[in-house]
Write a protein that holds these residues in place. Structure first.
Motif, PDB file in Angstrom:
ATOM      1  N   ARG A  19      47.688  19.093  55.043  1.00  0.00           N
ATOM      2  CA  ARG A  19      48.044  20.061  56.087  1.00  0.00           C
ATOM      3  C   ARG A  19      47.168  21.297  56.003  1.00  0.00           C
ATOM      4  NH1 ARG A  19      51.728  24.375  57.121  1.00  0.00           N
ATOM      5  NH2 ARG A  19      52.248  24.532  54.911  1.00  0.00           N
ATOM      6  N   TRP A  20      46.925  21.794  54.787  1.00  0.00           N
ATOM      7  CA  TRP A  20      46.105  22.992  54.638  1.00  0.00           C
ATOM      8  C   TRP A  20      44.645  22.726  54.972  1.00  0.00           C
ATOM      9  CZ3 TRP A  20      47.561  27.717  54.782  1.00  0.00           C
ATOM     10  CH2 TRP A  20      48.848  28.069  54.384  1.00  0.00           C
ATOM     11  N   HIS A  21      44.165  21.535  54.663  1.00  0.00           N
ATOM     12  CA  HIS A  21      42.795  21.184  55.042  1.00  0.00           C
ATOM     13  C   HIS A  21      42.671  21.127  56.573  1.00  0.00           C
ATOM     14  CE1 HIS A  21      41.083  20.513  51.114  1.00  0.00           C
ATOM     15  NE2 HIS A  21      42.077  19.710  50.768  1.00  0.00           N
ATOM     16  N   LEU A  22      43.677  20.558  57.232  1.00  0.00           N
ATOM     17  CA  LEU A  22      43.663  20.487  58.692  1.00  0.00           C
ATOM     18  C   LEU A  22      43.753  21.879  59.314  1.00  0.00           C
ATOM     19  CD1 LEU A  22      45.979  17.390  59.315  1.00  0.00           C
ATOM     20  CD2 LEU A  22      43.489  17.497  59.488  1.00  0.00           C
ATOM     21  N   ILE A  23      44.544  22.758  58.704  1.00  0.00           N
ATOM     22  CA  ILE A  23      44.651  24.128  59.200  1.00  0.00           C
ATOM     23  C   ILE A  23      43.299  24.831  59.104  1.00  0.00           C
ATOM     24  CG2 ILE A  23      45.635  26.410  58.708  1.00  0.00           C
ATOM     25  CD1 ILE A  23      48.243  24.999  57.957  1.00  0.00           C
ATOM     26  N   ARG A  24      42.610  24.659  57.986  1.00  0.00           N
ATOM     27  CA  ARG A  24      41.285  25.278  57.820  1.00  0.00           C
ATOM     28  C   ARG A  24      40.305  24.744  58.855  1.00  0.00           C
ATOM     29  NH1 ARG A  24      42.458  23.872  52.276  1.00  0.00           N
ATOM     30  NH2 ARG A  24      43.324  25.667  51.172  1.00  0.00           N
ATOM     31  N   CYS A  25      40.364  23.427  59.109  1.00  0.00           N
ATOM     32  CA  CYS A  25      39.485  22.838  60.126  1.00  0.00           C
ATOM     33  C   CYS A  25      39.784  23.419  61.509  1.00  0.00           C
ATOM     34  CB  CYS A  25      39.658  21.314  60.151  1.00  0.00           C
ATOM     35  SG  CYS A  25      39.045  20.464  58.681  1.00  0.00           S
ATOM     36  N   THR A  26      41.066  23.540  61.822  1.00  0.00           N
ATOM     37  CA  THR A  26      41.470  24.080  63.119  1.00  0.00           C
ATOM     38  C   THR A  26      41.009  25.518  63.287  1.00  0.00           C
ATOM     39  OG1 THR A  26      43.428  22.634  63.130  1.00  0.00           O
ATOM     40  CG2 THR A  26      43.428  24.517  64.640  1.00  0.00           C
ATOM     41  N   TYR A 112      31.657  21.809  58.371  1.00  0.00           N
ATOM     42  CA  TYR A 112      32.788  22.360  57.626  1.00  0.00           C
ATOM     43  C   TYR A 112      33.974  21.397  57.655  1.00  0.00           C
ATOM     44  CZ  TYR A 112      36.421  25.588  56.087  1.00  0.00           C
ATOM     45  OH  TYR A 112      37.457  26.174  55.401  1.00  0.00           O
ATOM     46  N   ILE A 113      34.175  20.714  58.781  1.00  0.00           N
ATOM     47  CA  ILE A 113      35.257  19.730  58.872  1.00  0.00           C
ATOM     48  C   ILE A 113      35.021  18.592  57.890  1.00  0.00           C
ATOM     49  CG2 ILE A 113      36.336  18.019  60.392  1.00  0.00           C
ATOM     50  CD1 ILE A 113      35.754  19.905  62.728  1.00  0.00           C
ATOM     51  N   ILE A 114      33.777  18.126  57.819  1.00  0.00           N
ATOM     52  CA  ILE A 114      33.437  17.078  56.863  1.00  0.00           C
ATOM     53  C   ILE A 114      33.634  17.569  55.433  1.00  0.00           C
ATOM     54  CG2 ILE A 114      31.503  15.728  55.928  1.00  0.00           C
ATOM     55  CD1 ILE A 114      32.699  14.546  58.417  1.00  0.00           C
ATOM     56  N   TYR A 115      33.288  18.835  55.205  1.00  0.00           N
ATOM     57  CA  TYR A 115      33.478  19.424  53.874  1.00  0.00           C
ATOM     58  C   TYR A 115      34.955  19.417  53.484  1.00  0.00           C
ATOM     59  CZ  TYR A 115      33.940  23.072  50.325  1.00  0.00           C
ATOM     60  OH  TYR A 115      34.269  23.772  49.198  1.00  0.00           O
ATOM     61  N   GLN A 116      35.821  19.788  54.419  1.00  0.00           N
ATOM     62  CA  GLN A 116      37.260  19.786  54.139  1.00  0.00           C
ATOM     63  C   GLN A 116      37.773  18.369  53.909  1.00  0.00           C
ATOM     64  OE1 GLN A 116      39.401  22.296  53.595  1.00  0.00           O
ATOM     65  NE2 GLN A 116      37.646  23.700  53.731  1.00  0.00           N
ATOM     66  N   LEU A 117      37.258  17.415  54.661  1.00  0.00           N
ATOM     67  CA  LEU A 117      37.623  16.013  54.432  1.00  0.00           C
ATOM     68  C   LEU A 117      37.215  15.577  53.038  1.00  0.00           C
ATOM     69  CD1 LEU A 117      38.593  13.225  55.414  1.00  0.00           C
ATOM     70  CD2 LEU A 117      36.309  12.866  56.358  1.00  0.00           C
ATOM     71  N   TRP A 118      36.007  15.991  52.655  1.00  0.00           N
ATOM     72  CA  TRP A 118      35.510  15.643  51.325  1.00  0.00           C
ATOM     73  C   TRP A 118      36.359  16.295  50.231  1.00  0.00           C
ATOM     74  CZ3 TRP A 118      33.123  12.318  48.629  1.00  0.00           C
ATOM     75  CH2 TRP A 118      32.572  12.636  47.388  1.00  0.00           C
ATOM     76  N   LYS A 119      36.765  17.546  50.442  1.00  0.00           N
ATOM     77  CA  LYS A 119      37.611  18.231  49.466  1.00  0.00           C
ATOM     78  C   LYS A 119      38.953  17.528  49.295  1.00  0.00           C
ATOM     79  CE  LYS A 119      37.271  21.985  47.928  1.00  0.00           C
ATOM     80  NZ  LYS A 119      36.934  22.465  46.556  1.00  0.00           N
ATOM     81  N   PHE A 120      39.415  16.869  50.352  1.00  0.00           N
ATOM     82  CA  PHE A 120      40.703  16.178  50.285  1.00  0.00           C
ATOM     83  C   PHE A 120      40.598  14.849  49.542  1.00  0.00           C
ATOM     84  CE2 PHE A 120      43.739  13.150  52.241  1.00  0.00           C
ATOM     85  CZ  PHE A 120      44.916  13.728  51.794  1.00  0.00           C
ATOM     86  N   ILE A 121      39.502  14.099  49.781  1.00  0.00           N
ATOM     87  CA  ILE A 121      39.403  12.767  49.178  1.00  0.00           C
ATOM     88  C   ILE A 121      38.696  12.756  47.828  1.00  0.00           C
ATOM     89  CG2 ILE A 121      39.407  11.677  51.449  1.00  0.00           C
ATOM     90  CD1 ILE A 121      36.424  11.231  51.171  1.00  0.00           C
ATOM     91  N   GLY A 135      25.688  13.902  48.528  1.00  0.00           N
ATOM     92  CA  GLY A 135      24.971  14.103  49.791  1.00  0.00           C
ATOM     93  C   GLY A 135      25.748  13.692  51.011  1.00  0.00           C
ATOM     94  N   PHE A 136      27.029  13.351  50.827  1.00  0.00           N
ATOM     95  CA  PHE A 136      27.850  12.861  51.927  1.00  0.00           C
ATOM     96  C   PHE A 136      27.915  13.862  53.072  1.00  0.00           C
ATOM     97  CE2 PHE A 136      32.229  13.307  53.621  1.00  0.00           C
ATOM     98  CZ  PHE A 136      32.232  12.198  54.459  1.00  0.00           C
ATOM     99  N   ILE A 137      28.160  15.140  52.757  1.00  0.00           N
ATOM    100  CA  ILE A 137      28.315  16.163  53.789  1.00  0.00           C
ATOM    101  C   ILE A 137      27.014  16.342  54.569  1.00  0.00           C
ATOM    102  CG2 ILE A 137      28.836  18.595  54.213  1.00  0.00           C
ATOM    103  CD1 ILE A 137      30.550  18.551  51.690  1.00  0.00           C
ATOM    104  N   ILE A 138      25.897  16.404  53.842  1.00  0.00           N
ATOM    105  CA  ILE A 138      24.603  16.607  54.498  1.00  0.00           C
ATOM    106  C   ILE A 138      24.238  15.425  55.379  1.00  0.00           C
ATOM    107  CG2 ILE A 138      22.126  16.934  54.109  1.00  0.00           C
ATOM    108  CD1 ILE A 138      22.825  18.392  51.530  1.00  0.00           C
TER     109      ILE A 138
END
Length: 276
Positions: A19-26, A112-121, A135-138
């Motif tokens: 939820r917090w990752h989604l909030i940051r993305c939003t 940044y959205i990809i970064y938050q996804l990466w932080k979650f998984i 290098g996933f985000i890049i």
């Protein structure tokens, strides 16, 4: 508060973390969307409506290519596209400005959205898996922006040019609602950007064992047919336009097979080392 170990987190804890990752993305999308909202001339006149003018780079290039091949009777060399735009509803322009700004915010905030996804998984991955996936985000962001540019400079102008010149009778003049033109630009660019994420998706599907190189090779013929159908739907009914759209997609599919093969090879090496 210190972040707890992923193995100690309950299902509800994971949901709270998500939820917090989604909030940051939003929030990121809204911030960039507000910035885009404040510059309507750049967003609409210079970007969104640029493919409706015949001085757009794609039309000039296609006109040059057509003339080089001896094809002079082509819509790519016309003085203007045969349509005008109008607004039929009171609040349509304001609504279009808001939604287009949100689309722009999402595109700009994608890294940044990809970064938050990466932080979650990433907490659920092993240290060596995190190392090889730095290098996933890049890579994901690069593929996304290449896809957006492909949709904007290739799919969008081909689609607009074809639909604008399509006529069932000389008695009908194209007077498009501006919202439909904006929709073509937004959907073509965003869909193309997401489509270019195919190698990333295949990478993770291979990691979890849902996809293998053999499966991808086995269904390559079916993928080819699907790609050609998609190309025929989203582009004018001429072979050149369909090839221009189909080739990058087929290349992406082949690259996905290559990536899947590398992932499987690395997994097999780890299994052999573990048994040794």
């Amino acid at each position: 508060m210190a972040k707890r170990n992923v193995n100690e987190m309950s299902f509800l804890d994971h949901l709270e973390d998500l939820r917090w990752h989604l909030i940051r993305c939003t929030v990121a999308v809204l911030i960039f969307g507000i910035v885009a909202f404040c510059f309507p001339y750049v967003l609409f006149d210079l970007i969104i409506f640029a493919p409706t003018e015949m001085n757009f780079q794609t039309y000039e290039w296609l006109c040059y290519m057509s003339q080089s091949l001896g094809i002079n009777d082509t819509t790519f060399c016309a003085d203007r596209l045969p349509f005008d735009m109008q607004s039929r509803q009171v609040g349509s322009q304001f609504s279009a400005r808001i939604w287009t700004s949100i689309y722009a915010g999402f595109i700009i905030a994608f890294p940044y959205i990809i970064y938050q996804l990466w932080k979650f998984i990433s907490p659920g991955l092993k240290p060596n898996e995190r190392k090889y996936s730095r290098g996933f985000i890049i890579v994901s962001s690069l593929l996304f922006f290449i896809g957006v540019l492909f949709g904007y400079y290739v799919i969008t102008p081909l689609t607009i040019n074809f639909l604008a010149n399509e006529s069932i009778s000389d008695r009908i003049f194209n007077d498009f609602d501006f919202g439909s033109v904006i929709s073509v630009v937004r959907s073509s660019s965003l869909a193309s950007g997401l489509m270019f994420q195919l190698p990333i998706v295949i990478y993770f599907l291979t990691k979890v064992g849902l996809v293998t190189p053999k499966i991808l090779k086995k269904y390559r013929k079916f993928a080819l047919v699907i790609v050609l159908i998609i190309s025929a739907v989203i582009t004018p009914p001429d072979l050149t336009s369909q090839v221009i759209v189909a080739v990058p997609i087929l290349i992406l599919y082949q690259v996905s097979i290559f990536i899947s093969r590398i992932v499987v090879r690395n997994q097999n090496k780890k299994e052999r080392k573990a048994k040794a």
